[in-house]
Every structure is written in structure tokens, then in C-alpha cells.
Write an enzyme that holds these catalytic residues in place. Structure first.
Site, PDB file in Angstrom:
ATOM      1  N   SER A 104      13.623  -0.474  24.021  1.00  0.00           N
ATOM      2  CA  SER A 104      13.703   0.597  23.026  1.00  0.00           C
ATOM      3  C   SER A 104      14.352   0.046  21.778  1.00  0.00           C
ATOM      4  O   SER A 104      15.142  -0.908  21.833  1.00  0.00           O
ATOM      5  CB  SER A 104      14.549   1.756  23.571  1.00  0.00           C
ATOM      6  N   TYR A 149      22.312   4.530  26.916  1.00  0.00           N
ATOM      7  CA  TYR A 149      20.886   4.212  27.065  1.00  0.00           C
ATOM      8  C   TYR A 149      20.549   2.950  26.274  1.00  0.00           C
ATOM      9  O   TYR A 149      19.871   2.043  26.772  1.00  0.00           O
ATOM     10  CB  TYR A 149      20.044   5.395  26.583  1.00  0.00           C
ATOM     11  N   LYS A 181      19.097  -0.702  27.614  1.00  0.00           N
ATOM     12  CA  LYS A 181      17.862  -1.301  27.113  1.00  0.00           C
ATOM     13  C   LYS A 181      18.124  -2.677  26.491  1.00  0.00           C
ATOM     14  O   LYS A 181      17.252  -3.558  26.520  1.00  0.00           O
ATOM     15  CB  LYS A 181      17.191  -0.356  26.108  1.00  0.00           C
TER      16      LYS A 181
END
Length: 251
Positions: A143, A156, A160
Site C-alpha cells: 500500500s 496498517y 505494509k
């Protein structure tokens, strides 16, 4: 150069969004696709669509955070088709929004287990046999949160970034065995996973106005890159992260 006919492709998180579009893209080009996600009925629906279009696919429900379940899934695929040539690690979770200072240990552990640990588990299960079959391609879904700071999805983004580092490490380890490992870093893609943004017309308009292509991504935009990385067209690419964000990070 883009031929994937007859290749066995395992895709996690394949019941919707990018995973679903990827499953349909690879199947439409002749791959034998394993559609995997947590819920069997959701996987079955994707397989029904693929078979209806003349493709070859099977549905295997599996929670990637369950190591035993991953072992059973890989064994089932190898029993059916002999092994896996294309592995797409797409399943991910982001259960919290907000500052890292408010992040619970439980939420952090869940994010890292599903987004990082499960990918390590799955690669360790798949890659030895993939090497025996003559090599293959692994594609991880990272991401742009892995390369930018954020005040809302920091954990998050950390997961990633770890997955992008894992991509590079595995590329070094498995390159001599003819396995390529790459990752894709999408920007905002119009899926349920990004519903907090895509369903907010004000925030959406603001973000799209700052993106050179003036739109959010569609699942098919990412599926096409997966197809490229899975095929001989990318035969000399490994250990890389392709940013696919409509130019957001450079706009």
C-alpha cells in the site's frame, strides 16, 4: 509474453475487490485459479462467475491468520493441481482508525499476524514446491501507506512496509531457484476495504482533485499489474514494489 495459460494461481482475499478482479483476470487468460477467502459462499460466488465465463477455478475458504488452515489449503491445491505457480498474497485487515497512541496490543497483534505473519507462513508453505516445479511468481499487496506517514492508519502502514521488506528479502533468497517476488502498492481503490473514503463524497472529491489522474483506482487497474508480474513479461523484475496510485504520491 503475458501468457499464464495452465499456471496454477492461488489468491488470498479473493472474494471481493482487488482479489476478485485478479482471480477473474488470471482465469480469463487461462490460469487455474484458487479463490480463497474466509467465507466459502463468497468464494463460491467468484468461482461461479469464472466458470460461467469458461475459466477454471476452485474455491477454498481459509482464514490466513490460521496457520493450520493454510497448511490444509496448500495441501488441497497440491493434491488437485500438483503445486502453485503464482501466489498472490492479497488478504489484509485494518480493524482500527486513529492514532498509534490509542492502538491496543490486541489490534496491533491482529494487524501484524494477518498482514505479515500469515504471508511468511504461506510463502514458507508454497515456495519450496514452487521451486521444484521450476520457479514461479509471488505478488504481495502492499500500500502507499507503506511509504507515507499517516495519522489514522499507522499500524496498517507499518505492516505494509514490513511486507514490502519481506518482498525484497524473499526475492534475494529465492531468486536462485527461479522464483520472482514483487509487491504492488495501490493508492485508494474503490473497494469495500476503502469504504471510509470512497463513500464520503467530500473527502473523495478532495483526494481525487490532488491526484494527477483525477480518480480513485478500480480493482481492475491493480489486477492488470498482477497479471503482468505473474507473466513472462516481467521475467527480469524481482524484489520491486510498483506504486499504482494514479500519481497521488507525486502529485
Amino acid at each position: 509474453m503475458f501468457d499464464v495459460k495452465g499456471k496454477v494461481a492461488l489468491i488470498t482475499g479473493a472474494s471481493r475487490g482487488i482479489g476478485r478482479a485478479t482471480a477473474k483476470q488470471l482465469a480469463a487468460n487461462g490460469a487455474k485459479v484458487v479463490v480463497s477467502s474466509r467465507k466459502q459462499d463468497a468464494c463460491d460466488a467468484v468461482v461461479e462467475d469464472i466458470r460461467g465465463a469458461g475459466g477454471d477455478a476452485v474455491a477454498i475458504a481459509c482464514h490466513v491468520g490460521d496457520h493450520g488452515g493454510l497448511k490444509e489449503m496448500v495441501a488441497a491445491v497440491e493434491g488437485r493441481w500438483g503445486g502453485i505457480d503464482i501466489l498472490v498474497c492479497n488478504a489484509a485487515t485494518n480493524p482500527v482508525y486513529g492514532s498509534i497512541s490509542t492502538l491496543s496490543d490486541e489490534a496491533f497483534a491482529k494487524i501484524m499476524t494477518v498482514n505479515v505473519q500469515s504471508t511468511i507462513w504461506l510463502c514458507n508453505l508454497v515456495l519450496p514446491r514452487m521451486a521444484e516445479r521450476g520457479g514461479g511468481s509471488v505478488i504481495m499487496m502492499s500500500s502507499i501507506a507503506s511509504v507515507r506517514g499517516t495519522a489514522t492508519i499507522g499500524a496498517y502502514g507499518m505492516s505494509k512496509a514490513a511486507e514490502a521488506a519481506l518482498t525484497r528479502n524473499l526475492a534475494v533468497e529465492w531468486g536462485p531457484r527461479k522464483i520472482r517476488v514483487n509487491s504492488i502498492a495501490p493508492g485508494v481503490v474503490d473497494t469495500d476495504f476503502a469504504r471510509e473514503l470512497v463513500n464520503d463524497p467530500v473527502r473523495r472529491a478532495q483526494m481525487e482533485s490532488r491526484t494527477p489522474l483525477r480518480r480513485f483506482g478500480e480493482p481492475e487497474d491493480i489486477a492488470g499489474i498482477v497479471h503482468f508480474l505473474a507473466s513472462p513479461a516481467s521475467a527480469y523484475i524481482t524484489g520491486q514494489m510498483i506504486v499504482a496510485d494514479g500519481g497521488e504520491t507525486i502529485g
